[in-house]
Structure formats: structure tokens, C-alpha cells
Design a protein around this motif. Structure first.
Motif, short mmCIF file in Angstrom:
data_model
loop_
_atom_site.label_atom_id
_atom_site.label_comp_id
_atom_site.label_asym_id
_atom_site.label_seq_id
_atom_site.Cartn_x
_atom_site.Cartn_y
_atom_site.Cartn_z
N LEU A 114 2.22 -1.24 2.39
CA LEU A 114 2.21 -0.04 1.56
C LEU A 114 3.39 0.87 1.93
O LEU A 114 4.02 1.48 1.05
N ASP A 115 3.72 0.95 3.23
CA ASP A 115 4.90 1.70 3.65
C ASP A 115 6.17 1.09 3.08
O ASP A 115 7.10 1.81 2.69
N ARG A 116 6.22 -0.24 3.05
CA ARG A 116 7.39 -0.90 2.47
C ARG A 116 7.54 -0.56 1.00
O ARG A 116 8.64 -0.30 0.51
N ALA A 117 6.42 -0.55 0.28
CA ALA A 117 6.46 -0.19 -1.14
C ALA A 117 6.97 1.24 -1.31
O ALA A 117 7.75 1.53 -2.23
N LYS A 118 6.53 2.13 -0.44
CA LYS A 118 7.00 3.52 -0.50
C LYS A 118 8.50 3.62 -0.30
O LYS A 118 9.19 4.41 -0.95
N GLN A 119 9.03 2.77 0.59
CA GLN A 119 10.47 2.77 0.84
C GLN A 119 11.25 2.11 -0.29
O GLN A 119 12.34 2.54 -0.65
N ASP A 120 10.66 1.06 -0.87
CA ASP A 120 11.36 0.30 -1.91
C ASP A 120 11.39 1.01 -3.26
O ASP A 120 12.35 0.85 -4.02
N LEU A 121 10.32 1.75 -3.57
CA LEU A 121 10.10 2.19 -4.94
C LEU A 121 10.01 3.71 -5.02
O LEU A 121 9.35 4.35 -4.19
N ALA A 122 10.66 4.27 -6.02
CA ALA A 122 10.61 5.71 -6.26
C ALA A 122 9.68 6.01 -7.42
O ALA A 122 9.58 5.23 -8.37
N ASN A 123 8.99 7.14 -7.34
CA ASN A 123 8.14 7.63 -8.43
C ASN A 123 7.06 6.62 -8.83
O ASN A 123 6.78 6.41 -10.01
N VAL A 124 6.50 5.98 -7.82
CA VAL A 124 5.42 5.02 -8.03
C VAL A 124 4.19 5.48 -7.26
O VAL A 124 4.27 5.80 -6.07
N ALA A 125 3.05 5.53 -7.94
CA ALA A 125 1.80 5.90 -7.27
C ALA A 125 1.35 4.77 -6.35
O ALA A 125 1.38 3.60 -6.74
N LEU A 126 0.92 5.12 -5.16
CA LEU A 126 0.51 4.13 -4.17
C LEU A 126 -0.99 4.24 -3.92
O LEU A 126 -1.53 5.33 -3.77
N PHE A 127 -1.65 3.08 -3.86
CA PHE A 127 -3.10 3.03 -3.66
C PHE A 127 -3.43 2.00 -2.59
O PHE A 127 -2.75 0.97 -2.47
N ASP A 128 -4.50 2.27 -1.83
CA ASP A 128 -5.07 1.24 -0.94
C ASP A 128 -6.44 0.82 -1.42
O ASP A 128 -7.17 0.11 -0.72
N ASP A 129 -6.80 1.26 -2.63
CA ASP A 129 -8.09 0.91 -3.24
C ASP A 129 -7.84 0.46 -4.67
O ASP A 129 -7.36 1.24 -5.50
N TYR A 130 -8.17 -0.79 -4.95
CA TYR A 130 -7.88 -1.37 -6.27
C TYR A 130 -8.69 -0.69 -7.37
O TYR A 130 -8.17 -0.41 -8.46
N ASP A 131 -9.97 -0.43 -7.11
CA ASP A 131 -10.80 0.23 -8.11
C ASP A 131 -10.23 1.59 -8.48
O ASP A 131 -10.25 1.99 -9.65
N ALA A 132 -9.71 2.29 -7.48
CA ALA A 132 -9.12 3.61 -7.74
C ALA A 132 -7.88 3.48 -8.61
O ALA A 132 -7.65 4.31 -9.50
N MET A 133 -7.07 2.47 -8.38
CA MET A 133 -5.88 2.30 -9.21
C MET A 133 -6.28 2.00 -10.65
O MET A 133 -5.70 2.56 -11.59
N LEU A 134 -7.28 1.12 -10.84
CA LEU A 134 -7.71 0.79 -12.19
C LEU A 134 -8.29 2.00 -12.91
O LEU A 134 -8.14 2.14 -14.13
N ALA A 135 -8.96 2.88 -12.17
CA ALA A 135 -9.60 4.05 -12.77
C ALA A 135 -8.65 5.24 -12.93
O ALA A 135 -9.04 6.25 -13.51
N SER A 136 -7.44 5.11 -12.43
CA SER A 136 -6.53 6.25 -12.38
C SER A 136 -5.90 6.61 -13.72
O SER A 136 -5.30 7.67 -13.86
N ASP A 137 -5.99 5.73 -14.69
CA ASP A 137 -5.34 5.90 -16.00
C ASP A 137 -3.82 5.97 -15.87
O ASP A 137 -3.15 6.57 -16.70
N LYS A 138 -3.29 5.35 -14.82
CA LYS A 138 -1.84 5.34 -14.63
C LYS A 138 -1.20 4.04 -15.09
O LYS A 138 0.02 3.95 -15.15
N ILE A 139 -2.00 3.01 -15.38
CA ILE A 139 -1.42 1.71 -15.73
C ILE A 139 -2.05 1.13 -16.99
O ILE A 139 -3.22 1.36 -17.29
N ASP A 140 -1.23 0.39 -17.72
CA ASP A 140 -1.69 -0.36 -18.91
C ASP A 140 -1.90 -1.83 -18.58
O ASP A 140 -2.64 -2.52 -19.29
N ALA A 141 -1.22 -2.31 -17.54
CA ALA A 141 -1.27 -3.72 -17.18
C ALA A 141 -1.04 -3.85 -15.68
O ALA A 141 -0.48 -2.95 -15.04
N VAL A 142 -1.47 -4.99 -15.12
CA VAL A 142 -1.34 -5.20 -13.69
C VAL A 142 -0.89 -6.62 -13.40
O VAL A 142 -1.32 -7.57 -14.08
N LEU A 143 -0.02 -6.76 -12.42
CA LEU A 143 0.34 -8.07 -11.88
C LEU A 143 -0.55 -8.33 -10.67
O LEU A 143 -0.57 -7.52 -9.73
#
Length: 355
Positions: free
Chosen positions: A42-71
Motif C-alpha cells: 500500500l505504501d508502494r502504491a502511495k509512492q507510485d500513484l498520485a490522486n488515488v484513493a487507498l484502501f486496506d478493506d475491499y468492501d470499503a472500496m466497493l462501497a465508496s462510490d469511487k469506482i465504476d470497475a475493478v481489476l
């Protein structure tokens, strides 16, 4: 096309990071979120990517209304559960291979798919290789006639990945048959009906539960034979992929490279064209003409696959590689592994759409 697809990624290991970078470079994509349970990743993702929301809980990411699709780029033995959750949340999914680890996974995913309005695409990147397109084109033009024997090998020593991806160390390699079976099934319309498989066990590392090589023979209802060999523990130094399709009018073959001694080649001979009476090399490799960038993984196949997924979402068109197609190339491996566990017993391959 003007719509922007907000894309999330679950699993930020080496594959997740690579796919994130490839997707972010595409038109109509906003890389919006990453979910990863390991703090260092997750720290690597923070370093690699700008303006991206970071989650350690998948259910929270799905419920966040921040994404239309997921890899889905989690370990290969648990993709189905992550995909089913996304579909239940009406989030479209591109699942890396394999999409299922068992028949129960297949029924879970099949039911979730038909209860959802979201799109499911199976991420079998070899299906997007240029030489596969060339072979299918030859088949469609009648140059091969009716295929009766299809063969493929995936011989890839991945022991160096066992520490970072522990699931690989005991994963039956024949269940990773999608890289081989996926391209071959583009040449035939029938589903695989039965499987026979044998397992060498572990001769190299002598570790219980590991497999040096597994070889399966599959059969369709019209007696078309398909032979697949998969090995992830070996000393082979050539290219990992080999394919051959033998038909009533000709033969199509993609050879594996032998390092610097011999490149991979795409070959065709046919009784239907004078210029193809003898073995002829076709000027096509992995790359599709539109995806030849140096950063494109797997010879441009990753980019072509992701682009097809995003385009289908923007245009609201059917999935480029549907769940049914994904299960066609995945479930034979599940039942081949069952055959091997039973000493090579002939095993019927089951599909949810037939139950």
C-alpha cells in the motif's frame, strides 16, 4: 467516446502494479483507487500513484462510490470471491487468471454474474496475441479445415516467485491452463467434454504438494482432442509458450523460442493454397499492430485486453471475453486436476450452464 471510467485495483503486487500503469495510460481511464492488505505494498502504491484513493478493506472500496470497475489482481486461488463481491456491488470486473479455483467458485461467479447489471471480463491476455488472431483468420478462411488435434505447452520455471506468491508453490499447474487452452478454444466452437490428466509429482525440489509438470488430454463431443502440458518447476530455458492446431486442410503452429539460438516463429501450411503447400513462416508475433509500445506487457496483449475492456464499458457493448468464455477455458483445468488426483481417471467436465 467521452465517458471516463473510474478504475480500481485490488491487489498491488507486481502484476497489480504493472496492470495499473498500463491501464492509467489508456484513454477514458481514471485510476481512482487501490486496495491492498499488505502495508508495504500500500505504501508502494502511495509512492507510485498520485490522486488515488487507498484502501486496506475491499468492501470499503466497493462501497465508496469511487469506482465504476475493478481489476482483480489478488492471489490466483481467490479471484472468484473478489469478482462476485464486485458484481454484487454493480461494479464491473476484469479478472486476472485463473478466474476460478473450483467448481463451487464457478457456480458462485455464474450466479453473481446473472444477478448483476455490471460487466465481467476474463483477463486471458494470450487470447489477444497477434499470432492467435492470424491462426484464427486462417481457420476462418478454410486454410486449416476442421481442427481435430490442438496442442499447447506452458513451460515456465517460476520458482523465483514462490516466496512472494506462496499460492503458486502448490497450485496444480494444469489449473493454469487458460494461457494454453484459451487461444486453442478460439479455433473450435465445442466445449471440452472430458479430461484425463497425469501429474509427475515433485522430482526437482522434492517438496510435498508441489508439481513439476502436469499433462492433460481433453476431448470434445465430436472427438476433437486437445493436449495441454503445464510446468512451473523445471530447467527449461526457452520460451514458455507453444501452440499447434492440426486440421483436415493444414497445420498452424507457433513455436517456442530457444533463447538466442532460435526465435519463436509462426508457421502455416495448407492444401488450399499453392503458396502454402510447404511450411511457410507468417510475419506476425505476439503484438497486434495497434499495441506495439515498448511498455506494453506480454507483447502488447495487456494493453489490447485492457483497451477492449474499457471500450466495452464506455460503449456499453458485450464483454470482449465473457464469463462463459472464461469458464470454458478454466473448468477443464479444474477437472483435469481432479483426474490427476484420481490416478488419471477419465473425468467429465461440468459447466454451470449445463447444470
Amino acid at each position: 467516446m467521452s465517458k471516463l471510467i473510474r478504475l480500481g485495483v485490488v491487489g498491488y503486487g507486481s502484476r497489480g502494479a504493472s496492470m495499473s500503469a498500463t491501464a492509467a495510460a489508456l484513454d477514458h481511464v481514471q485510476l481512482a483507487a487501490v486496495c491492498e492488505v499488505k502495508p508495504d505494498r500500500l505504501d508502494r502504491a502511495k509512492q507510485d500513484l498520485a490522486n488515488v484513493a487507498l484502501f486496506d478493506d475491499y468492501d470499503a472500496m466497493l462501497a465508496s462510490d469511487k469506482i465504476d470497475a475493478v481489476l482483480v489482481e489478488t492471489p490466483g486461488d481467490n479471484h472468484a470471491a473478489f469478482c462476485a463481491k464486485a458484481l454484487a456491488a454493480q461494479v464491473s470486473v476484469l479478472s486476472d487468471v485463473p478466474c476460478v479455483y473450483s467448481y463451487d467458485d464457478a457456480t458462485l461467479l455464474w450466479d453473481a454474474h446473472f444477478k448483476s447489471s455490471a460487466t465481467f471480463m476474463f483477463g486471458a491476455n494470450p487470447n489477444f496475441w497477434g499470432f492467435v488472431d492470424a491462426g484464427v483468420d486462417a481457420r476462418n478462411k478454410g486454410l486449416l479445415g476442421e481442427p481435430y488435434l490442438l496442442e499447447a505447452e506452458y513451460i515456465h520455471d517460476v520458482r523465483h516467485l514462490f516466496a512472494s506468491s506462496p499460492w503458486r508453490s502448490t497450485f496444480p499447474p494444469i489449473m493454469y491452463c487458460t494461457h494454453s487452452l484459451g487461444p486453442l478454444l478460439r479455433f473450435i466452437e465445442e466445449d471440452i467434454e472430458s479430461a484425463v490428466c497425469f501429474d509427475s509429482g515433485s522430482h526437482i525440489s522434492r517438496q510435498q504438494g508441489q508439481h513439476d509438470v502436469m499433462t492433460a488430454l481433453f476431448r470434445t463431443p465430436s472427438n476433437v482432442l486437445v493436449r495441454i502440458t503445464c510446468s512451473f518447476c523445471n530447467h527449461f530455458k526457452g520460451g514458455p509458450h507453444y501452440y499447434r492446431v492440426m486440421g483436415t486442410n493444414g497445420v498452424f503452429e507457433r513455436t517456442a523460442s530457444r533463447g538466442s539460438l532460435q526465435p519463436a516463429r509462426t508457421l502455416l501450411n495448407s492444401t488450399q493454397a499453392d503458396e502454402l503447400k510447404d511450411i511457410t513462416e507468417l510475419p506476425v508475433g505476439e503484438a497486434r499492430p495497434q499495441c506495439t509500445g515498448a511498455s506494453d506487457g506480454h507483447g502488447g496483449a495487456d494493453s489490447a485486453m485492457l483497451k477492449a475492456f474499457i471500450t466495452s464499458l464506455v460503449n456499453k457493448t458485450p464483454s470482449p471475453l465473457s464469463l462463459r468464455e472464461g469458464l470454458r477455458m478454466s473448468l477443464p483445468g479444474v477437472f483435469a486436476a481432479e483426474s490427476a488426483l484420481n490416478g488419471g481417471r477419465v473425468t467429465r467436465v461440468r459447466y454451470p450452464w449445463r447444470e
